[in-house]
Design an enzyme around this catalytic site. Structure first.
Site: not given
Ligand SMILES: Cc1ncc(COP(=O)(O)OP(=O)(O)O)c(N)n1
Ligand SMILES: Cc1ncsc1CCOP(=O)(O)O
Length: 528
Positions: A42-43, A92, A111, A137, A140
């Protein structure tokens, strides 16, 4: 052919989180050594050439460990490095388009944050879903709500009979992995296939150890869940054995004097402390968040009673630490149906920690279960209760993943498989204040007895890795209810008891004089 993937420990990379001086590839290698079973590159900021380079080198490492490689978002990179799969978010590329572009057999994960996402994922024929965020979290910036363990469980239920795999993501770490896995099991027994983790591994100076802890937890849990499902088919409890075991718990309490940490309401503090002492245990009524960690380390049990909610932070912390120590946690959601504040607080507590036993009257448990069948009236129940209390406790126990105790003139207890009906108790219990809260105390005390027995039987235990609490909490709950209700019957018969004023000290006396023989001889118990 599509590759069969073990989703147990799914590492999502996070180069930006590496500790100072830690090389990215060294971290990935150590994570793989620690037991990571899938890697997703994941970039979010790398340009295409850099992403491609990182993906290629990560793939080489993954191949060394025979671990599949997934690419986040970018189909071009996935195609270029011949990755095993892609992971797509809700905004996406659509799954149907991705399928057309990717070679047959490429794994596609999506997701999901709600039931519609899951339903779409099923109809689109994806291979797995990443459900979250389960916890908060910092990795993100979230654009959809945190859904908590119970939210994940509800989505897992949608996956029944689909064969689709599922991992949870968001804030998962070694310290809460078991809580996450345990709490997300659906009412139909559907558990996660694994956990997806970024910072707990990528941000660690020792990613091998971080991965090993997570992997061991997932493996132990999966085995335990299988055993649990098997046991639910074969379960059988004999009345005599239950009573013999419950009696031993009383002996344990008297022998070891466990500490019963009680965060309780200010109406009943003294009488609950006296009930604890009468049974032979040691009470501490502590509410300050600062002392929760230290208290969690002392053998015993925790009671959270929110009759007067003065320290929510203390309740949250105490429960989390109790879970970490695998200590019994008895939750008494006093008057939960009375106000919105109580309802949201109960939901927050139950989403944060795993209760071992939840005890309440019909009104309270109906509010907790969102059932309209019974109405609450303040801290009491109005009406006659549930038409089928046995089914009610069983299904709530499955939903909350713990023992449920439904109190009333008959008490109903279930672990989600077996239901136990207890018919002891004197009506005068209902005429003194705080008898329900004292019952919570007695349950916590007997659960401490069950916990001590487990510690005695298995000092260094394999089981303790996979179980959320040590000891048989069903027996603890039965013991606590029998203790108070039997003591009330004996007290009410005494010649010196002339009303509720004399009944109360007599009740404490009879708790003090309770013996294993009285418990076994006077118990009115049915196992359904
Ligand atoms: C296994 C897994 N689950 C969920 C996500 C989140 O993906 P997405 O919603 O596309 O968000 P970004 O990761 O792209 O920020 C994931 N990456 N992996
Ligand atoms: C990518 C992603 N999607 C939902 S939460 C999340 C980040 C999870 O990171 P961490 O494991 O560090 O909380």
């Amino acid at each position: 052919m599509r590759r069969e993937i073990d989703f147990s420990l799914y590492l999502v990379t996070g180069r930006e989180l590496l500790p100072p001086g830690k090389d990215y590839f060294e971290s990935i290698q150590e994570s793989l050594e620690g037991g990571v079973t899938v890697v997703q590159v994941r970039e979010k900021t790398a340009d295409t050439a850099e992403f491609l380079d990182i993906a290629l080198k990560t793939k080489e490492l993954c191949q060394k460990y025979d671990v599949p490689l997934i690419i986040n978002d970018r189909l071009d990179i996935a195609l270029a490095v011949k990755a095993d799969g892609v992971h797509l978010g809700q905004t996406d590329m659509p799954v149907s388009v991705a399928r057309q572009l990717l070679p047959a057999g490429t794994i596609i994960g999506v997701s999901c944050n709600n039931a519609d996402h899951v339903k779409n994922a099923i109809s689109e024929g994806v291979d797995y879903v990443g459900i979250g965020a389960v916890w908060g979290t910092a990795t993100k910036k979230l654009t959809s709500p945190i859904i908590g363990v119970r939210g994940v469980g509800a989505l897992l239920r949608e996956l029944d009979n689909t064969g689709l795999k599922a991992v949870a993501i968001g804030g998962i770490k070694g310290a809460n992995a078991l809580r996450t896995l345990h709490g997300t099991v659906s009412t139909t027994g559907h558990g996660l296939d694994g956990v997806a983790v970024v910072s707990d591994i990528a941000g660690s100076t020792k990613p091998r150890d971080a991965a090993r802890t997570l992997r061991d937890t997932v493996s132990a849990f999966k085995e335990q869940l299988q055993n649990e499902l098997q046991a639910s088919i074969n379960v059988s409890y004999a009345k005599k054995d239950v009573l013999t075991s419950v009696s031993k718990l009383l002996n344990n309490v008297k022998a070891y004097k466990p500490l019963i940490h009680q965060i309780t309401n200010n109406v009943v503090t003294t009488q609950s402390a006296n009930a604890t002492l009468a049974l032979g245990a040691s009470p501490i009524m502590a509410t300050a968040p600062e002392e929760m960690k230290d208290l969690s380390r002392v053998l015993g049990a925790l009671l959270v009673n929110f009759g007067t909610i003065t320290s929510k932070e203390g309740m949250l912390l105490a429960g989390q630490f109790a879970n970490e120590e695998k200590k019994p946690l008895v939750f008494d959601p006093v008057g939960v149906g009375a106000t919105d504040f109580r309802r949201t607080t109960a939901a927050q507590l139950l989403n944060t920690w795993q209760a071992s036993v939840i005890k309440g009257n019909a009104g309270e448990l109906a509010a907790l279960a969102d059932s309209k069948e019974v109405q609450a009236k303040g801290v009491d129940t109005s009406g006659t209760g549930f038409s089928d209390p046995a089914s009610f406790v069983k299904s709530l126990a499955r939903k909350e993943r713990c023992i449920i105790v439904l109190t009333g003139s008959t008490d109903w207890i279930s672990d989600g498989n077996v239901v136990i009906r207890l018919d002891n108790g004197h009506p005068m219990l209902g005429d003194i204040t705080g008898s329900g809260c004292m019952l919570g105390t007695c349950i916590a005390t007997f659960c401490a007895g069950a916990y001590l027995k487990a510690v005695e039987d298995e000092p260094i235990s394999e089981r303790s890795l996979s179980t959320i609490v040590r000891g048989d909490m069903l027996l603890g709950a039965v013991g606590g209810v029998l203790a108070l209700t039997i003591a009330s019957e004996i007290a009410a018969q005494r010649v010196d008891v002339r009303g509720t004023g004399t009944f109360f000290p007599a009740l404490i006396d009879e708790l003090y004089h309770l013996t294993p023989d009285k418990l076994t001889q006077l118990a009115k118990i049915q196992i359904l």
